[in-house]
Design a protein around this motif. Structure first.
Motif, PDB file in Angstrom:
ATOM      1  N   GLN A  14       0.828  -1.190   0.000  1.00  0.00           N
ATOM      2  CA  GLN A  14       0.000   0.000   0.000  1.00  0.00           C
ATOM      3  C   GLN A  14       0.867   1.246   0.000  1.00  0.00           C
ATOM      4  O   GLN A  14       1.830   1.348   0.756  1.00  0.00           O
ATOM      5  CB  GLN A  14      -0.919   0.008   1.224  1.00  0.00           C
ATOM      6  N   GLU A  15       0.512   2.170  -0.852  1.00  0.00           N
ATOM      7  CA  GLU A  15       1.278   3.402  -0.962  1.00  0.00           C
ATOM      8  C   GLU A  15       1.105   4.228   0.303  1.00  0.00           C
ATOM      9  O   GLU A  15      -0.007   4.414   0.799  1.00  0.00           O
ATOM     10  CB  GLU A  15       0.815   4.203  -2.171  1.00  0.00           C
ATOM     11  N   LEU A  16       2.214   4.719   0.819  1.00  0.00           N
ATOM     12  CA  LEU A  16       2.176   5.532   2.021  1.00  0.00           C
ATOM     13  C   LEU A  16       1.792   6.959   1.647  1.00  0.00           C
ATOM     14  O   LEU A  16       2.366   7.564   0.748  1.00  0.00           O
ATOM     15  CB  LEU A  16       3.549   5.518   2.710  1.00  0.00           C
ATOM     16  N   THR A  17       0.788   7.484   2.327  1.00  0.00           N
ATOM     17  CA  THR A  17       0.323   8.846   2.086  1.00  0.00           C
ATOM     18  C   THR A  17       0.194   9.577   3.410  1.00  0.00           C
ATOM     19  O   THR A  17       0.260   8.972   4.490  1.00  0.00           O
ATOM     20  CB  THR A  17      -1.051   8.853   1.391  1.00  0.00           C
ATOM     21  N   GLN A  18       0.014  10.867   3.331  1.00  0.00           N
ATOM     22  CA  GLN A  18      -0.203  11.655   4.545  1.00  0.00           C
ATOM     23  C   GLN A  18      -1.441  11.152   5.294  1.00  0.00           C
ATOM     24  O   GLN A  18      -1.423  11.000   6.514  1.00  0.00           O
ATOM     25  CB  GLN A  18      -0.377  13.131   4.193  1.00  0.00           C
ATOM     26  N   GLU A  19      -2.485  10.850   4.542  1.00  0.00           N
ATOM     27  CA  GLU A  19      -3.722  10.372   5.157  1.00  0.00           C
ATOM     28  C   GLU A  19      -3.532   9.017   5.837  1.00  0.00           C
ATOM     29  O   GLU A  19      -4.045   8.788   6.935  1.00  0.00           O
ATOM     30  CB  GLU A  19      -4.825  10.269   4.106  1.00  0.00           C
ATOM     31  N   SER A  20      -2.775   8.119   5.196  1.00  0.00           N
ATOM     32  CA  SER A  20      -2.579   6.794   5.793  1.00  0.00           C
ATOM     33  C   SER A  20      -1.746   6.877   7.069  1.00  0.00           C
ATOM     34  O   SER A  20      -1.987   6.137   8.028  1.00  0.00           O
ATOM     35  CB  SER A  20      -1.917   5.844   4.787  1.00  0.00           C
ATOM     36  N   PHE A  53       8.294   8.554   6.920  1.00  0.00           N
ATOM     37  CA  PHE A  53       7.436   9.303   7.849  1.00  0.00           C
ATOM     38  C   PHE A  53       7.718  10.800   7.738  1.00  0.00           C
ATOM     39  O   PHE A  53       6.794  11.623   7.665  1.00  0.00           O
ATOM     40  CB  PHE A  53       7.694   8.826   9.286  1.00  0.00           C
ATOM     41  N   TYR A  54       9.002  11.142   7.698  1.00  0.00           N
ATOM     42  CA  TYR A  54       9.383  12.557   7.677  1.00  0.00           C
ATOM     43  C   TYR A  54       9.091  13.229   6.336  1.00  0.00           C
ATOM     44  O   TYR A  54       9.211  14.453   6.225  1.00  0.00           O
ATOM     45  CB  TYR A  54      10.855  12.707   8.047  1.00  0.00           C
ATOM     46  N   ASN A  55       8.705  12.451   5.338  1.00  0.00           N
ATOM     47  CA  ASN A  55       8.258  13.066   4.090  1.00  0.00           C
ATOM     48  C   ASN A  55       6.934  13.793   4.270  1.00  0.00           C
ATOM     49  O   ASN A  55       6.581  14.668   3.476  1.00  0.00           O
ATOM     50  CB  ASN A  55       8.088  12.000   2.997  1.00  0.00           C
ATOM     51  N   PHE A  56       6.203  13.412   5.325  1.00  0.00           N
ATOM     52  CA  PHE A  56       4.876  13.982   5.551  1.00  0.00           C
ATOM     53  C   PHE A  56       4.786  14.811   6.824  1.00  0.00           C
ATOM     54  O   PHE A  56       4.076  15.816   6.868  1.00  0.00           O
ATOM     55  CB  PHE A  56       3.834  12.855   5.605  1.00  0.00           C
ATOM     56  N   PHE A  57       5.494  14.394   7.868  1.00  0.00           N
ATOM     57  CA  PHE A  57       5.396  15.081   9.152  1.00  0.00           C
ATOM     58  C   PHE A  57       6.768  15.166   9.818  1.00  0.00           C
ATOM     59  O   PHE A  57       7.575  14.249   9.699  1.00  0.00           O
ATOM     60  CB  PHE A  57       4.440  14.332  10.100  1.00  0.00           C
ATOM     61  N   GLN A  61       3.409  15.912  16.773  1.00  0.00           N
ATOM     62  CA  GLN A  61       2.627  17.138  16.911  1.00  0.00           C
ATOM     63  C   GLN A  61       2.128  17.604  15.542  1.00  0.00           C
ATOM     64  O   GLN A  61       1.007  18.098  15.415  1.00  0.00           O
ATOM     65  CB  GLN A  61       3.464  18.242  17.565  1.00  0.00           C
ATOM     66  N   GLY A  62       2.960  17.422  14.533  1.00  0.00           N
ATOM     67  CA  GLY A  62       2.542  17.770  13.178  1.00  0.00           C
ATOM     68  C   GLY A  62       1.344  16.950  12.728  1.00  0.00           C
ATOM     69  O   GLY A  62       0.434  17.457  12.055  1.00  0.00           O
ATOM     70  N   ILE A  63       1.322  15.680  13.098  1.00  0.00           N
ATOM     71  CA  ILE A  63       0.171  14.831  12.771  1.00  0.00           C
ATOM     72  C   ILE A  63      -1.070  15.344  13.482  1.00  0.00           C
ATOM     73  O   ILE A  63      -2.146  15.476  12.885  1.00  0.00           O
ATOM     74  CB  ILE A  63       0.423  13.366  13.188  1.00  0.00           C
ATOM     75  N   ARG A  64      -0.923  15.645  14.771  1.00  0.00           N
ATOM     76  CA  ARG A  64      -2.065  16.084  15.567  1.00  0.00           C
ATOM     77  C   ARG A  64      -2.688  17.352  14.987  1.00  0.00           C
ATOM     78  O   ARG A  64      -3.919  17.469  14.881  1.00  0.00           O
ATOM     79  CB  ARG A  64      -1.616  16.329  17.012  1.00  0.00           C
TER      80      ARG A  64
END
Length: 228
Positions: A14-20, A53-57, A61-64
């Motif tokens: 499964q492709e990793l996305t910000q939403e996933s 992971f760091y490609n998105f956040f 805290q960034g996720i939250r």
């Protein structure tokens, strides 16, 4: 005669996305009742590379913060699916916004309660709402600017900054009210939304303050009944 060997197709990763990543985080905290110990451990548990992971956040805290923005964006997307929304009066648009926003929150109530009650310091908990605050202020500011464009006199124009900040304070009040609401289908929150929006618009339209008094009586009644 040559035979061809059948190969079992490999399961596509499964492709990793910000939403996933956000979904993984939300599920983790709900299942464990706490935040992951570290980004390294979180990534290891989910079979993803830490660099991905760091490609998105940049942090949890960034996720939250992004989760709350996603709640807002989802709300706006739902509103615009209704073709009639564009021609609603501003009061109706604001009502629709709050009704829909709290429907989105209700669908994610377990996570929202965890996120806001996780820390005893309420100010620290509110830190995750800073980007949501900007979105709500911009949304309310656009509504008041549209209303001001329809007014010919500068004296009757409403201050955008005051109205937009008032909308954010209203959001915080309704959020707290919704968190404490034990009524079926959160019907009391719907009443609070209606009364608070009507009160604010009546104030800015300089109409009689019956709605403000009505809203004040509602708050007094609710707070008194809960204190018994």
């Amino acid at each position: 005669m040559a035979t061809t060997q059948k190969t079992t197709p490999t399961k596509k990763k499964q492709e990793l996305t910000q939403e996933s990543v956000m979904t993984m985080y939300m599920e983790y905290v709900l299942e464990h009742g706490k935040r992951p110990a570290s980004v390294f451990k979180f990534c290891k548990d989910h079979g993803i590379e830490e660099g991905a992971f760091y490609n998105f956040f940049g942090s949890f805290q960034g996720i939250r913060e992004t989760i709350w923005v996603a709640f807002f964006d989802n709300t706006i997307a739902v509103l615009h699916k209704n073709k009639e929304y564009a021609i609603y009066p501003n009061r109706e648009k604001m009502l629709s916004f709050f009704y829909t926003f709290f429907e989105v929150l209700t669908a994610n109530r377990s996570y929202v309660l965890f996120a806001l009650l996780e820390q005893k310091d309420s100010l620290k908990s509110l830190g995750q709402l800073r980007d949501l605050r900007l979105r709500v202020r911009d949304y309310a500011g656009d509504l008041i600017e549209q209303a001001n464009d329809e007014k010919s006199s500068r004296l009757t124009k409403n201050p955008v900054s005051v109205f937009s900040e008032g909308a954010w304070l209203q959001t915080l009040f309704l959020l707290k009210y919704w968190m404490d609401d034990n009524s079926a289908r959160f019907e009391k929150t719907d009443v609070a939304i209606e009364k608070s929006v009507n009160a604010i618009f009546d104030v800015f339209n300089t109409t009689p303050l019956e709605s403000v008094l009505d809203f004040g009586k509602f708050l007094f009644k609710e707070n008194f009944s809960r204190s018994k």
